[in-house]
Design a protein around this motif. Structure first.
Motif, PDB file in Angstrom:
ATOM      1  N   TYR A  73       0.846   5.937   0.291  1.00 34.83           N
ATOM      2  CA  TYR A  73      -0.079   6.515   0.834  1.00 34.83           C
ATOM      3  C   TYR A  73       0.157   7.856   0.459  1.00 34.83           C
ATOM      4  O   TYR A  73       1.616   8.341  -0.183  1.00 34.83           O
ATOM      5  CB  TYR A  73       0.129   6.937   3.008  1.00 34.83           C
ATOM      6  CG  TYR A  73       0.800   7.578   3.002  1.00 34.83           C
ATOM      7  CD1 TYR A  73       1.799   8.502   3.552  1.00 34.83           C
ATOM      8  CD2 TYR A  73       2.829   6.487   3.295  1.00 34.83           C
ATOM      9  CE1 TYR A  73       2.892   9.173   4.241  1.00 34.83           C
ATOM     10  CE2 TYR A  73       3.764   6.789   3.705  1.00 34.83           C
ATOM     11  CZ  TYR A  73       4.104   8.326   4.385  1.00 34.83           C
ATOM     12  OH  TYR A  73       5.595   8.824   4.935  1.00 34.83           O
ATOM     13  N   CYS A  74      -0.668   9.238   0.377  1.00 40.70           N
ATOM     14  CA  CYS A  74      -0.257  10.676   0.129  1.00 40.70           C
ATOM     15  C   CYS A  74       0.290  11.135   0.994  1.00 40.70           C
ATOM     16  O   CYS A  74      -0.338  11.520   1.945  1.00 40.70           O
ATOM     17  CB  CYS A  74      -1.796  11.339  -0.988  1.00 40.70           C
ATOM     18  SG  CYS A  74      -0.978  12.620  -1.185  1.00 40.70           S
TER      19      CYS A  74
ATOM     20  N   GLY B 131      -2.931  12.050   3.108  1.00 43.71           N
ATOM     21  CA  GLY B 131      -2.710  11.290   3.925  1.00 43.71           C
ATOM     22  C   GLY B 131      -3.929   9.535   3.747  1.00 43.71           C
ATOM     23  O   GLY B 131      -3.590   8.534   4.130  1.00 43.71           O
ATOM     24  N   TYR B 132      -4.350  10.215   2.376  1.00 43.52           N
ATOM     25  CA  TYR B 132      -4.449   8.951   1.745  1.00 43.52           C
ATOM     26  C   TYR B 132      -4.163   7.844   0.967  1.00 43.52           C
ATOM     27  O   TYR B 132      -3.087   7.509   1.107  1.00 43.52           O
ATOM     28  CB  TYR B 132      -5.491   9.465  -0.535  1.00 43.52           C
ATOM     29  CG  TYR B 132      -6.034   8.364  -0.827  1.00 43.52           C
ATOM     30  CD1 TYR B 132      -6.868   7.669  -0.662  1.00 43.52           C
ATOM     31  CD2 TYR B 132      -4.601   8.371  -2.754  1.00 43.52           C
ATOM     32  CE1 TYR B 132      -7.595   7.268  -1.937  1.00 43.52           C
ATOM     33  CE2 TYR B 132      -5.195   7.076  -2.834  1.00 43.52           C
ATOM     34  CZ  TYR B 132      -6.816   6.617  -2.572  1.00 43.52           C
ATOM     35  OH  TYR B 132      -6.911   5.494  -3.435  1.00 43.52           O
ATOM     36  N   THR B 133      -5.065   6.450   1.092  1.00 46.59           N
ATOM     37  CA  THR B 133      -3.651   5.346   0.856  1.00 46.59           C
ATOM     38  C   THR B 133      -4.297   4.713  -0.277  1.00 46.59           C
ATOM     39  O   THR B 133      -5.334   4.358  -0.486  1.00 46.59           O
ATOM     40  CB  THR B 133      -4.769   4.114   1.968  1.00 46.59           C
ATOM     41  OG1 THR B 133      -3.384   5.109   3.871  1.00 46.59           O
ATOM     42  CG2 THR B 133      -3.406   3.026   1.928  1.00 46.59           C
TER      43      THR B 133
ATOM     44  N   LEU C 297       3.861   2.338   2.533  1.00 46.96           N
ATOM     45  CA  LEU C 297       3.829   2.054   3.834  1.00 46.96           C
ATOM     46  C   LEU C 297       3.883   1.086   4.303  1.00 46.96           C
ATOM     47  O   LEU C 297       4.060  -0.236   3.929  1.00 46.96           O
ATOM     48  CB  LEU C 297       1.573   2.025   3.430  1.00 46.96           C
ATOM     49  CG  LEU C 297       0.758   2.101   5.072  1.00 46.96           C
ATOM     50  CD1 LEU C 297       1.393   3.289   5.608  1.00 46.96           C
ATOM     51  CD2 LEU C 297      -0.713   2.499   4.422  1.00 46.96           C
TER      52      LEU C 297
ATOM     53  N   CYS D  25      -3.457  12.286  -6.895  1.00 41.82           N
ATOM     54  CA  CYS D  25      -4.257  11.671  -6.227  1.00 41.82           C
ATOM     55  C   CYS D  25      -5.582  11.843  -6.041  1.00 41.82           C
ATOM     56  O   CYS D  25      -5.683  12.316  -6.417  1.00 41.82           O
ATOM     57  CB  CYS D  25      -4.134  12.182  -4.916  1.00 41.82           C
ATOM     58  SG  CYS D  25      -5.096  11.325  -3.163  1.00 41.82           S
TER      59      CYS D  25
ATOM     60  N   LYS E 100       0.430  -1.312  -0.234  1.00 43.17           N
ATOM     61  CA  LYS E 100      -0.284   0.006  -0.295  1.00 43.17           C
ATOM     62  C   LYS E 100       1.033   1.252   0.105  1.00 43.17           C
ATOM     63  O   LYS E 100       2.017   1.298   0.733  1.00 43.17           O
ATOM     64  CB  LYS E 100      -0.333  -0.027   1.528  1.00 43.17           C
ATOM     65  CG  LYS E 100      -2.133  -0.948   1.465  1.00 43.17           C
ATOM     66  CD  LYS E 100      -3.176  -0.951   2.805  1.00 43.17           C
ATOM     67  CE  LYS E 100      -3.815  -3.014   2.049  1.00 43.17           C
ATOM     68  NZ  LYS E 100      -4.474  -2.515   3.731  1.00 43.17           N
TER      69      LYS E 100
END
Length: 61
Positions: free
Chosen positions: A12-13, A17-19, A59, A46, A10
């Motif tokens: 993350y941005c 925080g977007y995964t 991540l 994103c 995974k």
């Protein structure tokens, strides 16, 4: 017999925080489920904040 399972990496941005989960993909952004982050086109961004793909980090599990 091996019972080892592999988990998709995974990402993350950093800005929002977007995964990104490869299992789910980003169908609304043109990325089908099962797509590895590395295989997403550089033009992808994103879906939450619009940050470039380069703003994402792996991540740590």
């Amino acid at each position: 017999m091996s019972t080892e399972t592999t988990t998709a990496q995974k990402w993350y941005c950093a800005p929002c925080g977007y995964t990104y989960d490869p299992v789910e993909g980003d169908p609304d952004g043109g990325v089908p489920p099962g797509t590895r982050f590395e295989d997403i086109p550089a033009s992808w961004f994103c879906p939450v904040c619009g940050a470039d793909k380069q703003c994402f980090a792996a991540l740590q599990s």
